[in-house]
Scaffold this motif. Structure first.
Motif, mmCIF file in Angstrom:
data_model
loop_
_atom_site.group_PDB
_atom_site.id
_atom_site.type_symbol
_atom_site.label_atom_id
_atom_site.label_comp_id
_atom_site.label_asym_id
_atom_site.label_seq_id
_atom_site.Cartn_x
_atom_site.Cartn_y
_atom_site.Cartn_z
ATOM 1 N N ALA A 11 0.825 -1.195 0.000
ATOM 2 C CA ALA A 11 0.000 0.000 0.000
ATOM 3 C C ALA A 11 0.860 1.246 0.000
ATOM 4 C CB ALA A 11 -0.924 0.012 1.207
ATOM 5 N N LYS A 28 2.715 3.261 -3.471
ATOM 6 C CA LYS A 28 1.871 3.893 -4.483
ATOM 7 C C LYS A 28 2.524 5.158 -5.005
ATOM 8 C CE LYS A 28 -2.177 4.457 -6.477
ATOM 9 N NZ LYS A 28 -1.872 4.975 -7.755
ATOM 10 N N TYR A 38 -0.340 -2.908 -10.242
ATOM 11 C CA TYR A 38 -1.530 -2.682 -9.431
ATOM 12 C C TYR A 38 -2.176 -4.023 -9.147
ATOM 13 C CZ TYR A 38 -1.315 2.310 -9.896
ATOM 14 O OH TYR A 38 -0.920 3.611 -9.792
ATOM 15 N N GLY A 78 -6.614 -4.711 -4.807
ATOM 16 C CA GLY A 78 -7.031 -3.914 -3.661
ATOM 17 C C GLY A 78 -7.743 -4.789 -2.651
ATOM 18 N N PRO A 79 -8.294 -4.181 -1.609
ATOM 19 C CA PRO A 79 -8.979 -4.957 -0.572
ATOM 20 C C PRO A 79 -10.112 -5.799 -1.161
ATOM 21 C CG PRO A 79 -8.667 -2.691 0.130
ATOM 22 C CD PRO A 79 -8.291 -2.751 -1.321
ATOM 23 N N ASN A 114 -2.017 -1.054 -4.092
ATOM 24 C CA ASN A 114 -3.438 -1.014 -3.797
ATOM 25 C C ASN A 114 -4.027 0.149 -4.602
ATOM 26 O OD1 ASN A 114 -5.980 -0.535 -2.736
ATOM 27 N ND2 ASN A 114 -5.348 -0.921 -0.627
ATOM 28 N N LYS A 131 -6.715 1.609 -4.395
ATOM 29 C CA LYS A 131 -7.525 2.536 -3.599
ATOM 30 C C LYS A 131 -6.677 3.513 -2.789
ATOM 31 C CE LYS A 131 -11.544 -0.398 -3.411
ATOM 32 N NZ LYS A 131 -12.612 -0.956 -2.609
ATOM 33 N N THR A 181 -6.899 6.270 4.197
ATOM 34 C CA THR A 181 -6.344 4.925 3.979
ATOM 35 C C THR A 181 -5.101 4.742 4.848
ATOM 36 O OG1 THR A 181 -5.148 5.655 1.986
ATOM 37 C CG2 THR A 181 -7.327 4.676 1.654
ATOM 38 N N ILE A 210 -8.043 -4.043 5.972
ATOM 39 C CA ILE A 210 -7.775 -4.629 4.657
ATOM 40 C C ILE A 210 -6.999 -5.940 4.729
ATOM 41 C CG2 ILE A 210 -7.833 -2.403 3.487
ATOM 42 C CD1 ILE A 210 -4.720 -2.683 3.260
#
Length: 134
Positions: free
Chosen positions: A43, A46, A59, A62-63, A99, A101, A110, A120
């Motif tokens: 995470a 990014k 990528y 994500g969760p 992630n 998101k 986040t 997550i």
């Protein structure tokens, strides 16, 4: 280690440092006792890679609403490496992913939010089985 792997690792390290700095500015006084280290490395990574370097990580999804136990690499097939005497995981066995998101605009809600990682992380019923398999 290949030069492009070192560049990707360097880009990921720079991204972690940049986001750690961003979190320190985004935290409230009550959150100051919590560190960015509570969030996952994937995470934190990014950020675009340095100019001319390959992307640090792809990528990921994500969760997830539901997690399943993932197949583990065969025993003896993973080999840690080093870069300037620093340990590095085998990218075939620990590939990592970004992630989608987590973006500069979602940092406060986040990875900079205390307790975010626990929202997550897969449940112990999944990670426990994977740890035992490893």
């Amino acid at each position: 280690m290949h030069h492009h792997h070192r560049l990707a690792v360097a880009a990921a390290v720079l991204a972690v440092a940049a986001l750690s700095t961003a979190c320190s500015g985004a935290k409230s006084a009550s959150d100051s006792k919590h560190s960015a280290a509570q969030s996952s490395p994937a995470a934190n990574a990014k950020s675009p890679a340095a100019a001319g370097a390959p992307a640090a990580l792809p990528y990921g999804p994500g969760p997830q609403a539901k997690y399943t136990v993932q197949a583990q690499p065969a025993a003896g097939s993973c080999h840690a490496g080093t870069d300037h005497r620093q340990p590095l995981p085998d990218p075939k066995c620990t590939p990592g992913a970004l992630n989608p998101k987590v973006t500069p605009t979602t940092l406060k809600s986040t990875i900079c939010k205390a307790g975010y990682t626990s929202t997550i992380r897969p449940p112990g019923s999944v990670t426990g089985v994977e740890k035992t398999a490893n």
